[in-house]
Every structure is written in C-alpha cells, then in structure tokens.
Design a protein around this motif. Structure first.
Motif, short mmCIF file in Angstrom:
data_model
loop_
_atom_site.label_atom_id
_atom_site.label_comp_id
_atom_site.label_asym_id
_atom_site.label_seq_id
_atom_site.Cartn_x
_atom_site.Cartn_y
_atom_site.Cartn_z
N GLN B 154 0.79 -1.26 -0.10
CA GLN B 154 0.01 -0.07 0.06
C GLN B 154 0.81 1.22 -0.01
OE1 GLN B 154 -2.79 -0.24 3.25
NE2 GLN B 154 -2.59 -2.15 3.55
N VAL B 155 2.31 1.34 0.52
CA VAL B 155 2.97 2.44 0.73
C VAL B 155 4.38 2.08 0.34
CG1 VAL B 155 3.57 4.31 2.23
CG2 VAL B 155 1.84 2.76 2.81
N LEU B 156 5.01 2.72 -0.55
CA LEU B 156 6.32 2.39 -0.87
C LEU B 156 7.38 3.66 -0.32
CD1 LEU B 156 8.22 0.77 -2.81
CD2 LEU B 156 7.77 2.38 -4.39
N PHE B 157 8.24 3.01 0.43
CA PHE B 157 9.15 4.10 0.95
C PHE B 157 10.54 4.07 0.17
CE2 PHE B 157 6.29 3.06 4.58
CZ PHE B 157 6.36 4.18 5.26
N LEU B 158 11.08 5.23 -0.12
CA LEU B 158 12.24 5.13 -0.88
C LEU B 158 13.44 6.06 -0.35
CD1 LEU B 158 9.86 5.36 -3.30
CD2 LEU B 158 11.51 4.43 -4.60
N ASP B 159 14.58 5.59 0.14
CA ASP B 159 15.52 6.60 0.71
C ASP B 159 16.50 7.13 -0.60
OD1 ASP B 159 17.07 8.26 2.41
OD2 ASP B 159 17.68 6.56 3.57
N GLU B 160 16.41 8.10 -1.01
CA GLU B 160 17.24 8.73 -2.04
C GLU B 160 17.37 7.80 -3.20
OE1 GLU B 160 20.23 11.06 -1.45
OE2 GLU B 160 19.60 11.61 0.67
N PRO B 161 16.11 7.71 -3.79
CA PRO B 161 16.10 6.68 -4.78
C PRO B 161 17.00 6.75 -6.05
CG PRO B 161 13.77 7.70 -4.96
CD PRO B 161 14.84 8.24 -3.73
N THR B 162 17.11 8.05 -6.22
CA THR B 162 17.78 8.54 -7.65
C THR B 162 19.27 8.86 -7.43
OG1 THR B 162 17.15 10.56 -7.55
CG2 THR B 162 15.80 8.98 -8.87
N SER B 163 19.77 9.14 -6.16
CA SER B 163 21.15 9.75 -5.95
C SER B 163 22.12 8.71 -6.57
CB SER B 163 21.34 10.12 -4.36
OG SER B 163 21.67 8.82 -3.84
N GLY B 164 23.00 9.19 -7.16
CA GLY B 164 24.12 8.48 -7.90
C GLY B 164 23.87 7.90 -8.97
N LEU B 165 22.84 8.21 -9.48
CA LEU B 165 22.17 7.61 -10.89
C LEU B 165 22.19 8.69 -11.84
CD1 LEU B 165 18.90 5.67 -10.05
CD2 LEU B 165 21.52 4.92 -9.86
N ASP B 166 22.50 8.13 -13.24
CA ASP B 166 22.46 8.95 -14.39
C ASP B 166 21.06 9.70 -14.57
OD1 ASP B 166 21.13 7.15 -15.97
OD2 ASP B 166 22.98 6.28 -16.96
N VAL B 167 21.14 10.67 -15.59
CA VAL B 167 20.10 11.41 -15.68
C VAL B 167 18.72 10.48 -16.39
CG1 VAL B 167 18.73 13.31 -17.09
CG2 VAL B 167 21.32 13.34 -16.38
N GLN B 168 19.16 9.44 -17.16
CA GLN B 168 18.02 8.67 -17.83
C GLN B 168 17.49 7.67 -16.91
OE1 GLN B 168 19.89 6.73 -21.17
NE2 GLN B 168 18.02 6.86 -22.33
N SER B 169 18.34 7.21 -16.08
CA SER B 169 18.15 6.14 -14.82
C SER B 169 16.89 6.88 -13.93
CB SER B 169 18.98 5.65 -14.24
OG SER B 169 19.93 4.87 -14.95
N SER B 170 17.48 8.05 -13.59
CA SER B 170 16.76 8.86 -12.56
C SER B 170 15.38 9.31 -13.29
CB SER B 170 17.22 10.16 -12.33
OG SER B 170 18.65 10.09 -11.97
N ARG B 171 15.26 9.58 -14.65
CA ARG B 171 14.01 9.99 -15.26
C ARG B 171 13.15 8.88 -15.19
NH1 ARG B 171 14.87 12.36 -20.62
NH2 ARG B 171 15.77 14.00 -19.51
N MET B 172 13.68 7.59 -15.64
CA MET B 172 12.91 6.48 -15.68
C MET B 172 12.16 6.19 -14.27
SD MET B 172 12.94 2.90 -15.21
CE MET B 172 11.75 1.77 -15.97
N ILE B 173 13.03 6.32 -13.36
CA ILE B 173 12.47 5.83 -12.08
C ILE B 173 11.39 6.93 -11.58
CG2 ILE B 173 13.12 5.66 -9.53
CD1 ILE B 173 15.79 4.35 -10.29
N ARG B 174 11.72 8.04 -11.81
CA ARG B 174 10.63 9.04 -11.34
C ARG B 174 9.44 8.90 -12.11
NH1 ARG B 174 14.98 13.79 -12.11
NH2 ARG B 174 15.97 13.30 -9.97
N GLN B 175 9.63 8.56 -13.40
CA GLN B 175 8.16 8.34 -14.26
C GLN B 175 7.51 7.04 -13.66
OE1 GLN B 175 9.64 8.18 -18.11
NE2 GLN B 175 9.23 10.16 -18.33
N PHE B 176 8.27 6.19 -13.30
CA PHE B 176 7.79 4.74 -12.85
C PHE B 176 6.94 5.20 -11.46
CE2 PHE B 176 7.77 1.05 -10.32
CZ PHE B 176 7.21 0.03 -11.41
N LEU B 177 7.64 5.95 -10.70
CA LEU B 177 7.05 6.33 -9.30
C LEU B 177 5.54 7.13 -9.62
CD1 LEU B 177 10.10 7.32 -7.09
CD2 LEU B 177 8.84 4.98 -7.31
N ARG B 178 5.82 7.78 -10.53
CA ARG B 178 4.45 8.52 -10.90
C ARG B 178 3.46 7.96 -11.00
NH1 ARG B 178 7.15 12.53 -13.95
NH2 ARG B 178 7.88 14.14 -12.40
N LYS B 179 3.70 7.01 -11.97
CA LYS B 179 2.59 6.01 -12.59
C LYS B 179 2.00 5.04 -11.29
CE LYS B 179 3.92 4.56 -16.36
NZ LYS B 179 4.73 3.53 -17.35
#
Ligand SMILES: Nc1ncnc2c1ncn2[C@@H]1O[C@H](COP(=O)(O)OP(=O)(O)OP(=O)(O)O)[C@@H](O)[C@H]1O
Ligand SMILES: [Mg+2]
Lengths: 247, 326
Positions: B154-179
């Motif tokens: 029901q809830v997803l907890f993420l601690d700095e999910p995109t830190s240290g990742l490149d722009v593309q991976s970060s964007r992919m993860i952000r879009q996924f989280l939004r969805k």
C-alpha cells in the motif's frame, strides 16, 4: 489477522536457508575454511602418533562438523551486512528469530553434509562399530550447536573477519581441551570444569559413542541434552543481539 | 485515513540527537517527500517508519499498525527501498523476485505473474536470468524497486532513490513512481534534490538538524519565499541616486543594486510595477528589462535551512560524490 502464523514463518525460514545454501555455500573460500582447516589440524595432531583409523574417526568428525558449521554460520550472517543485502533481508516480513533459524538450518545442512560423506566412507573402511542412527542424531545436534555459536558471534558483525576472529579465539583453544587429542580425565581439575562448559566436549563425546562405541549410553544422552540446551541458548542470544543492532 | 501517522518521533544515537520530536501525517494516496541537506535525519526517519530502526520515543502508525509493536506486520503492507540495499548479486533478477515473493507468502503462480509484470514494467524482463552482479547501478536499483513491490504494497518507502544515478535512470525511476502513485500507491521518499521533490511530491516536509521546519505543498512552500515580492529592473541610461529615488516609491521596502540591475523588494508587486513605469517616464529613463522573480522551491529551502545557494550546491556535489563511491 493470522497473517504470520508459525507454519508460515517456518516455511520462510526454509526459503532463507535455501537462498543461503545457493549463494554462500558454493563459494570456494567457505569450502576451504570448512573442510580443509579441520582436516589439516587433525592430520598434524593425530596421524603422527600412529593410531588406528577407527580411533581417529570421532575427533575428525567433531572437528569437521564444528569448524564447518560455525564458519559457514558466521559467513552467511556477516556477509549480509558486508554486501548490503541485510536491509533487503530485514525489509521482508520475517521475525528475527525465524531469520536466525533459517540461516542456522543452512549452516547445519552444510556442516552435516561435509561431515557425513567422508566420515561414513572412513567408518566403512575402518569397519568401526558405528550406530548410524545415533551418529546421525549426534551429527545433527552437533551441527546445530556449532551453527548457533557462529550466529551468536556474527549477529553484530559488519564484516566477516569481525566475527571470524573471535570465533577462532574461542574454538582453537576449545579444540585442545575437548577430549579430541587427550582424554579429559587426564586434565587437572580446573581444566576439566572448563571442558564441561564447552559445547565441543559434548560433540566429541557423542561422536565417540556413536561412531566407535566408546563411553556409555547415559553420557550419550547427556551429550544430546547439553547440545540442545547450548543451541537454544545460542540462538536466543543471537536473536537478541541482532535485535539490538536495530536500536 | 492517514496512512502514516507520526507523533513526537525522537531518535538518539547514544547521546547524539538525530531526530528531534517530529510529528506529521501522510494521507492515503499521497506522494510525500522528505527534503533536507546531508545529515538532516532523513535516513534515520525513514528507517524508523519502516521498522528497520527503533525510535528512542514517539508513536508511529503505518497502515494503521503500530510499528514499534508489530514491525513484521507493517512490513507485509509496505515496500522498502533503503539507500544502500542491494539485491542478492549472486542470484538472477528472477530468483531475487521469487525469493521476495516467497517471504511474502505469495503462491507460486502469484509470484511468477507478479515478477513477470514488474520486470516488464521496469524494462528488465530480457535480462531476468542474468546474475544481478552484471547489472549497472541503475539496473540494480530497478531490481530493488521490483523486490519491494512484489507483494503489491500500500505504501512504498524510498530513501534517495535516484542519488548517484545518471539522468536517464533517474528520469525512468521518477516516471515509474509517478505512475505507481496514480495507481493508488502512497509514496514516501527522501531526497536532497530540490527539483526532484518539486516535480514529484504533493507535499514536502523540509527537515534540518532533525527537525521538520516546514511542511506543505511545493506551491505553498514557494509562496512562503520572500522572493515572491521581488522585482528586477534595469534601465538603458542611468541617473545618479536612482536607487534612493526608487526607495521613496510607495510599497517599496528595499532596493539593492547589482551590476546594472536594481533588485526591489516590495509589499505589492502590482502597484510597484505601475509606480516604476510612471517613475521611468517622469525621469525619461528607458526600461531595458523588468522582471518579477518567480520564487523557486530552492529559494524557500535556502531561506528555511539557512544555507546559502553556494553551500547548497557544494553539499549536493559532495552528496553525489559520496553516493557514487559506494
Ligand atoms: N548509526 C549511527 N550512529 C551515530 N550517528 C549516526 C548514525 N547514523 C546516523 N547518524 C548521525 O545522525 C544524523 C542524521 O543522519 P541521517 O543518516 O539520518 O541523515 P540523512 O538526512 O539521511 O543524510 P544524507 O543526506 O547524508 O543521507 C547525522 O548527523 C549522522 O551523522
Ligand atoms: Mg540518508
């Protein structure tokens, strides 16, 4: 809600054991430590004295299961922290005691397997009067207790050596006063008392009885009870120490 | 219902006070961000909420369950992606997911179905049988996300999910989280990237030195910034004492000159613009540019945390370097 019933938790322990067996026990380093060290130790101290193989069997079995299970227990628990998988593991809904039990099962299976194969072959060759039922029971209790000791020491370790060093500090001296190389009765009184406070002494005694019929049934049963009490105490303290690391 | 309820949460490491009596709630379906500089207490807070760390005091309810009393049951309802957590590198992505599914007591069919769906969604399906050892940092993070989602939490907890990742991976993860959030999963993340919090979160808590110093929607936080009442003007020709003259206009609080620009703090932007135009024509000044300075979340953040922008940049750099080394 009955979501985490006892049977479900036990099943989870077995999944954890299965994962550990797959990951850590295929590692050559673990195998070397578990198998080679006791065999070399044994050859150094025993064969020089030119005693018959059957007399040597219990000592060899005891060292293999004790060193094997405790080494692997330390490795499997400490490596979770060292490889940053510990968080992944404790993010899953498993009570800590069942996590410890799962890892203990894996360490037991390892110690059991690396001991049973060579010792059974040697027992057949030496035609020793082995009671196989009692031997398997003794081996199970021994590997359980040895794994418990490893868990206890590794519960707070961030790296493998942090637990392996104290383990060696404990188990190497233990080896010399456990009755493997010299009978306990030949020790001074204070050493005898220390010997009876150490789990390895009961491992050796139970294996002497089951493998070569040295000793009495009564002391064999005492050994089993002692090993089970040691195991329970070790596992409870290990869980408590693991829990304390989350504070 | 509030799916996360935190009241008076305090955490000491020995004598060091890392989290200082914080209280907040997160609503079901919300996308919540905890934003703060390094060492603010983000990781400590998220670990306590997820039962990976014990608080010194405070009441924490997640999905209606007391985390201090029953962290195991909470863990069945939530997914956790902690900062450094790795999947098992010696196993394949598929086997990692099967393991997680088994520990969540999913049936064999459920496990397979769920793993297949998640691996496809995260673009890992073709590499599912490869050992995670061979995966890049970004791919490992995706496996970690899949692991945390096996039981449909029901809830997803993420601690700095995109830190240290490149722009593309970060964007992919952000879009996924939004969805994921659109599909009803409540999301709680920590970050020190201001834009990340701004672009993703419904609500942001700003944490510093273990205290939550502001908590609101990004827009409301921006509106708190002093900059919302700031204008910037420059003239083609110049006169002596322009600054003093502008200062005398009604509503103007403060005028500062930077290079050829004047920065004007005012109580009423609209009135001051009119006054400035009048002023310019009276004095025969040609206006080259007139800007209202849009407040950014960064402005609010900088003002609230008392960090200068320069310091902030440096901290982000250090953060990035530190994360990359790991
Ligand atoms: N195990 C620990 N023992 C002692 N102090 C700790 C421990 N873990 C964290 N701290 C301290 O507590 C404070 C908060 O740390 P925390 O990791 O929660 O910060 P953070 O906001 O996650 O920072 P970052 O952006 O660097 O991840 C820091 O000052 C840190 O040094
Ligand atoms: Mg952190």
């Amino acid at each position: 809600m009955g979501k985490n019933t006892l049977s479900k938790n036990i099943i989870k322990s077995f999944y954890i054991a299965w994962k550990d067996l797959r990951i850590y026990y295929s590692s050559p380093a673990a195998l070397m430590m578990g198998l080679l060290f006791p065999i070399l130790m044994f050859l150094t101290f025993w064969l020089g004295r030119n005693l018959p193989l059957s007399v040597a069997l219990p000592g060899l079995a005891a060292l293999t299961v004790f060193f094997g299970s405790s080494s692997i227990a330390v490795t499997t628990l400490a490596l979770e922290r060292a490889k940053n998988t510990f968080d992944t593991q404790i993010s899953m809904p498993v009570p800590l005691i069942f996590l410890i039990i799962g890892k203990t099962i894996a360490s037991c299976i390892y110690g059991f397997v690396i001991t049973i194969i060579p010792i059974s072959i040697l027992a057949l060759i030496a035609k020793s009067p082995t009671n196989y039922f009692m031997f398997l029971t003794a081996l199970t209790a021994s590997s359980l207790c040895s794994s418990g000791l490893g868990m206890l020491l590794a519960a707070t370790a961030k790296r493998v050596h942090e637990a392996m060093t104290p383990l060696n500090i404990i188990r190497i001296p233990m080896m010399f006063i456990s009755g493997i190389f010299l009978p306990i009765e030949s020790f001074p009184r204070y050493l005898q008392i220390i010997a009876y406070l150490m789990p390895l002494t009961y491992v050796v005694d139970s294996l002497k009885y089951s493998l070569i019929m040295q000793g009495t049934v009564k002391s064999y049963i005492t050994d089993m009870v002692a090993l089970i009490i040691f195991s329970a105490v070790f596992l409870v303290i290990a869980t408590k120490r693991l829990n304390d690391t989350l504070k | 219902m509030d799916i996360i309820e935190v009241e008076g949460l305090t955490k000491y490491y020995k004598k060091f006070l890392a989290v200082d009596n914080i209280s907040f709630n997160v609503r079901e379906g919300e996308f919540f961000g905890l934003l703060g500089p390094n060492g603010a207490g983000k990781t400590t807070t998220i670990r306590i909420l997820t039962g990976l760390l014990k608080p010194s005091s405070g009441n924490i309810f997640v999905t209606g369950i007391d985390v201090r009393k029953n962290s195991v049951e909470v863990k069945s309802n939530i997914g956790i992606i902690s900062e450094t957590a790795n999947p098992y590198l010696e196993m394949s992505a598929w086997d990692n997911l099967m393991f997680a599914g088994a520990l969540h007591s999913l049936s064999r069919e459920e496990r397979r179905k769920r793993a297949e769906d998640l691996l496809k969604l995260l673009g890992l399906y073709n590499r599912r049988n490869e050992k995670v050892e061979n995966f890049s940092k970004g791919l490992r993070k995706r496996v970690a996300i899949a692991l945390a989602l096996m039981h449909d939490p029901q809830v997803l907890f993420l601690d700095e999910p995109t830190s240290g990742l490149d722009v593309q991976s970060s964007r992919m993860i952000r879009q996924f989280l939004r969805k994921l959030n659109e599909n009803g999963v409540t999301i709680f993340l920590t970050t020190h990237y201001i834009e990340e919090a701004d672009s993703l979160c419904d609500r942001i808590g700003i944490i510093k030195n273990g205290k939550i110093i502001a908590i609101d929607s990004p827009e409301n936080l921006k509106a708190q910034s002093k900059k919302k009442r700031t204008l910037e003007i420059s003239f083609e020709n110049t006169l002596e004492n322009i600054a003093e003259e502008i200062q005398k206009l009604p509503n103007v609080k403060l005028v500062k000159k930077y290079a050829d620009k004047f920065i004007i703090h005012t109580d009423d932007i609209s009135e001051t613009i009119k006054e400035l135009v009048n002023f310019a024509s009276k004095k025969n000044l040609r206006i080259v540019s007139l800007n209202t300075m849009a407040p950014s979340l960064e402005d609010t953040f900088v003002e609230l945390t008392g960090l200068s922008s320069l310091e902030l940049e440096r901290i982000e750099q250090i953060g990035k370097m530190r994360k990359m080394k790991m």
